[in-house]
Design a protein around this motif. Structure first.
Motif, PDB file in Angstrom:
ATOM      1  N   MET A 176      35.424   4.839  41.661  1.00  0.00           N
ATOM      2  CA  MET A 176      36.234   5.963  41.174  1.00  0.00           C
ATOM      3  C   MET A 176      36.482   5.816  39.685  1.00  0.00           C
ATOM      4  N   ASN A 177      36.328   6.916  38.917  1.00  0.00           N
ATOM      5  CA  ASN A 177      36.537   6.873  37.483  1.00  0.00           C
ATOM      6  C   ASN A 177      38.005   6.609  37.171  1.00  0.00           C
ATOM      7  N   SER A 178      38.236   5.871  36.040  1.00  0.00           N
ATOM      8  CA  SER A 178      39.608   5.623  35.611  1.00  0.00           C
ATOM      9  C   SER A 178      40.165   6.807  34.838  1.00  0.00           C
ATOM     10  N   PHE A 179      39.286   7.670  34.321  1.00  0.00           N
ATOM     11  CA  PHE A 179      39.730   8.888  33.648  1.00  0.00           C
ATOM     12  C   PHE A 179      38.621   9.923  33.748  1.00  0.00           C
ATOM     13  N   VAL A 180      38.982  11.187  33.454  1.00  0.00           N
ATOM     14  CA  VAL A 180      37.981  12.242  33.445  1.00  0.00           C
ATOM     15  C   VAL A 180      38.085  13.013  32.134  1.00  0.00           C
ATOM     16  N   ASN A 181      36.977  13.675  31.791  1.00  0.00           N
ATOM     17  CA  ASN A 181      36.901  14.533  30.612  1.00  0.00           C
ATOM     18  C   ASN A 181      36.617  15.951  31.102  1.00  0.00           C
ATOM     19  N   TYR A 182      37.316  16.936  30.507  1.00  0.00           N
ATOM     20  CA  TYR A 182      37.241  18.295  31.021  1.00  0.00           C
ATOM     21  C   TYR A 182      36.236  19.180  30.297  1.00  0.00           C
ATOM     22  N   SER A 183      35.265  18.567  29.622  1.00  0.00           N
ATOM     23  CA  SER A 183      34.222  19.370  28.981  1.00  0.00           C
ATOM     24  C   SER A 183      33.367  20.080  30.027  1.00  0.00           C
ATOM     25  N   ASN A 184      33.137  19.430  31.173  1.00  0.00           N
ATOM     26  CA  ASN A 184      32.331  20.040  32.240  1.00  0.00           C
ATOM     27  C   ASN A 184      32.974  19.864  33.612  1.00  0.00           C
ATOM     28  N   LEU A 219      50.063  14.345  20.681  1.00  0.00           N
ATOM     29  CA  LEU A 219      49.455  13.427  21.648  1.00  0.00           C
ATOM     30  C   LEU A 219      48.980  14.105  22.928  1.00  0.00           C
ATOM     31  N   HIS A 220      49.551  15.251  23.269  1.00  0.00           N
ATOM     32  CA  HIS A 220      49.378  15.748  24.635  1.00  0.00           C
ATOM     33  C   HIS A 220      47.953  16.173  24.966  1.00  0.00           C
ATOM     34  N   ALA A 221      47.273  16.865  24.036  1.00  0.00           N
ATOM     35  CA  ALA A 221      45.987  17.485  24.383  1.00  0.00           C
ATOM     36  C   ALA A 221      44.864  16.474  24.633  1.00  0.00           C
ATOM     37  N   PRO A 222      44.623  15.508  23.735  1.00  0.00           N
ATOM     38  CA  PRO A 222      43.544  14.545  24.027  1.00  0.00           C
ATOM     39  C   PRO A 222      43.758  13.776  25.325  1.00  0.00           C
ATOM     40  N   PHE A 223      45.010  13.381  25.607  1.00  0.00           N
ATOM     41  CA  PHE A 223      45.268  12.646  26.844  1.00  0.00           C
ATOM     42  C   PHE A 223      45.300  13.560  28.063  1.00  0.00           C
ATOM     43  N   MET A 224      45.254  14.848  27.838  1.00  0.00           N
ATOM     44  CA  MET A 224      45.146  15.800  28.934  1.00  0.00           C
ATOM     45  C   MET A 224      43.710  16.227  29.155  1.00  0.00           C
ATOM     46  N   VAL A 225      42.951  16.427  28.077  1.00  0.00           N
ATOM     47  CA  VAL A 225      41.638  17.076  28.163  1.00  0.00           C
ATOM     48  C   VAL A 225      40.473  16.107  27.942  1.00  0.00           C
ATOM     49  N   LYS A 226      40.570  15.245  26.951  1.00  0.00           N
ATOM     50  CA  LYS A 226      39.436  14.369  26.611  1.00  0.00           C
ATOM     51  C   LYS A 226      39.403  13.102  27.458  1.00  0.00           C
ATOM     52  N   TYR A 227      40.558  12.521  27.693  1.00  0.00           N
ATOM     53  CA  TYR A 227      40.615  11.326  28.546  1.00  0.00           C
ATOM     54  C   TYR A 227      41.890  11.389  29.381  1.00  0.00           C
ATOM     55  N   ASP A 228      41.744  12.050  30.509  1.00  0.00           N
ATOM     56  CA  ASP A 228      42.851  12.255  31.444  1.00  0.00           C
ATOM     57  C   ASP A 228      42.868  11.113  32.458  1.00  0.00           C
ATOM     58  N   PHE A 229      43.918  10.296  32.394  1.00  0.00           N
ATOM     59  CA  PHE A 229      44.058   9.170  33.311  1.00  0.00           C
ATOM     60  C   PHE A 229      44.884   9.512  34.549  1.00  0.00           C
ATOM     61  N   PHE A 230      45.529  10.686  34.568  1.00  0.00           N
ATOM     62  CA  PHE A 230      46.476  10.991  35.631  1.00  0.00           C
ATOM     63  C   PHE A 230      46.223  12.313  36.350  1.00  0.00           C
ATOM     64  N   LEU A 231      46.047  13.383  35.599  1.00  0.00           N
ATOM     65  CA  LEU A 231      46.155  14.725  36.164  1.00  0.00           C
ATOM     66  C   LEU A 231      45.081  15.065  37.199  1.00  0.00           C
ATOM     67  N   TYR A 232      43.934  14.411  37.125  1.00  0.00           N
ATOM     68  CA  TYR A 232      42.858  14.730  38.065  1.00  0.00           C
ATOM     69  C   TYR A 232      43.105  14.137  39.454  1.00  0.00           C
ATOM     70  N   ARG A 233      44.080  13.259  39.549  1.00  0.00           N
ATOM     71  CA  ARG A 233      44.383  12.625  40.834  1.00  0.00           C
ATOM     72  C   ARG A 233      45.257  13.542  41.700  1.00  0.00           C
ATOM     73  N   LYS A 234      45.299  13.246  42.991  1.00  0.00           N
ATOM     74  CA  LYS A 234      46.066  14.067  43.924  1.00  0.00           C
ATOM     75  C   LYS A 234      47.212  13.253  44.515  1.00  0.00           C
ATOM     76  N   PRO A 235      48.363  13.899  44.726  1.00  0.00           N
ATOM     77  CA  PRO A 235      48.695  15.311  44.468  1.00  0.00           C
ATOM     78  C   PRO A 235      49.015  15.541  42.988  1.00  0.00           C
ATOM     79  N   LEU A 236      48.617  16.683  42.482  1.00  0.00           N
ATOM     80  CA  LEU A 236      48.772  16.977  41.059  1.00  0.00           C
ATOM     81  C   LEU A 236      50.230  16.952  40.632  1.00  0.00           C
ATOM     82  N   PHE A 237      51.133  17.483  41.472  1.00  0.00           N
ATOM     83  CA  PHE A 237      52.532  17.551  41.038  1.00  0.00           C
ATOM     84  C   PHE A 237      53.109  16.171  40.785  1.00  0.00           C
ATOM     85  N   ALA A 238      52.684  15.165  41.564  1.00  0.00           N
ATOM     86  CA  ALA A 238      53.179  13.804  41.363  1.00  0.00           C
ATOM     87  C   ALA A 238      52.589  13.194  40.093  1.00  0.00           C
TER      88      ALA A 238
END
Length: 378
Positions: A1-9, A316-335
């Motif tokens: 499992m990836n430790s982070f994701v990138n939202y380019s694709n 700080l918010h956008a790169p850690f949200m879009v380029k290297y997201d360590f949290f938001l792609y995991r489930k459940p999203l609200f947590a």
């Protein structure tokens, strides 16, 4: 499992977006509620503007999460637009409260530049390294130099931090304010000149090839000078607001109508280029909500905290949200949204402290040079 994701694709697919967003909103409302305390309050004072910046931070996160990370956008996809309107309006208001459109002193630029650029430079250095290490994105030297100078040009540069366009725009607005403050006119005439210069920037961008790089500025043209205007006439506006609590409750009606107008602007005002006036439909509720806050005399420590570090969170918010997201792609999203928010708050706090240390160091260095200059015999 990836430790982070990138939202380019990649986009997050939610099976029930309404429930997810509802849970997040309910938890935030609970946090805001339990951190509220009774305070002495003056109409649109510093705690209120700080709280509004805290609200803007939440708008920003929801809006960018919706449009940048989710497969199906939530209803709050224009949250980033709301946030920038609030930031610019309060910026114009705050400048007037500090300088009243009189001749801005020499410390004006030192304060503005250090406050904006020290955190910007720290975050740019961080993201240049993370881009290289985590996503194998290398930035050429010219691009890095332009980004550090504050130039973030759409279509030309692969920007290190896309949301940093705001810094360049704010510096232009500060320059206009500074120029206007130097004019030998009455404040009323200066306000007219301020609006004219801001709309001159609008015309230059819209009618020249510059629109290819700075078109995002256009929709916010009226916000900053309106903030300055409100700063001048705040006391007058305050006298027109209902003084009795039961009468103030009627303010909910124009607040609701203004928000409806804001969302239905294109249908209500079907005139080309009318979007430049659309932020007024959000600025009015801001002022009226401030009047309601004065009525209840409560402030949320949570919103005050977010507002105190709003600029750092913004950077700080956008790169850690879009380029290297360590949290938001995991489930459940609200947590994991709250895990992301918690991490973002910690990083923003550290960034603010480091920036203050750098500013203090530069001030001490300047003070030492000044003292040496005094001691040197002539």
């Amino acid at each position: 499992m990836n430790s982070f994701v990138n939202y380019s694709n990649y986009r997050i697919v939610l099976t029930d977006p309404a429930t997810t967003s509802g849970i997040i909103f309910i938890i935030l409302l609970i946090v805001v509620g339990i951190t509220c305390k009774k305070t002495g309050y003056d109409f649109f004072d510093i705690p209120t503007t700080t709280s509004l910046r805290g609200v803007a931070v939440l708008f920003l996160l929801f809006g960018h999460l919706s449009i940048m990370c989710l497969q199906h956008q939530m209803f709050f996809n224009i949250g980033g637009y709301w946030a920038v309107i609030i930031f610019l309006f309060i910026s114009g208001y705050g400048l007037y409260q500090s300088y009243q459109l009189t001749n801005a002193k020499a410390g004006f630029w030192k304060t503005r530049i250090l406050k904006l650029y020290i955190p910007l430079w720290i975050t740019l250095a961080l993201f240049i390294i993370l881009d290289d290490v985590l996503i194998n994105l290398h930035h050429p030297l010219l691009e890095i130099i332009l980004n550090f100078l504050g130039f973030h040009l759409n279509g030309i540069l692969v920007r290190v931090n896309a949301v940093a366009w705001f810094v360049e725009y704010v510096m232009v607005l500060y320059f206009i304010f500074w120029i206007v403050s130097k004019l030998p006119f009455s404040e009323e005439l200066k306000l007219i000149v301020l609006f004219c210069l801001c709309f001159s920037v609008y015309a230059i961008i819209r009618l020249t090839p510059i629109r290819n790089y700075h078109s995002i500025w256009l929709q916010y043209t009226i916000v900053f000078p309106t903030g300055v205007l409100f700063g001048k006439y705040r006391s007058v506006i305050r006298t027109f607001l209902p003084s009795k609590t039961r009468n103030r409750l009627f303010l909910i009606v124009p607040i609701f109508i203004s928000i409806v107008v804001f969302y239905g602007w294109n249908e209500i005002v079907p005139i080309r280029s009318s979007d430049v006036f659309r932020p007024i439909a959000l600025i009015l509720p801001l002022v009226l909500v401030s009047a309601l806050i004065e009525m209840v005399n409560y402030q949320s420590a949570f919103l005050l905290f977010l507002g105190s570090y709003s600029y750092e969170i913004y950077l700080l918010h956008a790169p850690f949200m879009v380029k290297y997201d360590f949290f938001l792609y995991r489930k459940p999203l609200f947590a994991y949204f709250f895990a992301y928010l918690f991490g973002l708050i910690i990083l923003s706090y550290i960034l603010a402290k480091v920036s203050n240390m750098v500013n203090d160091g530069l001030s001490m260095l300047q003070s030492k040079k000044h003292n040496k200059a005094i001691l040197v015999p002539r």
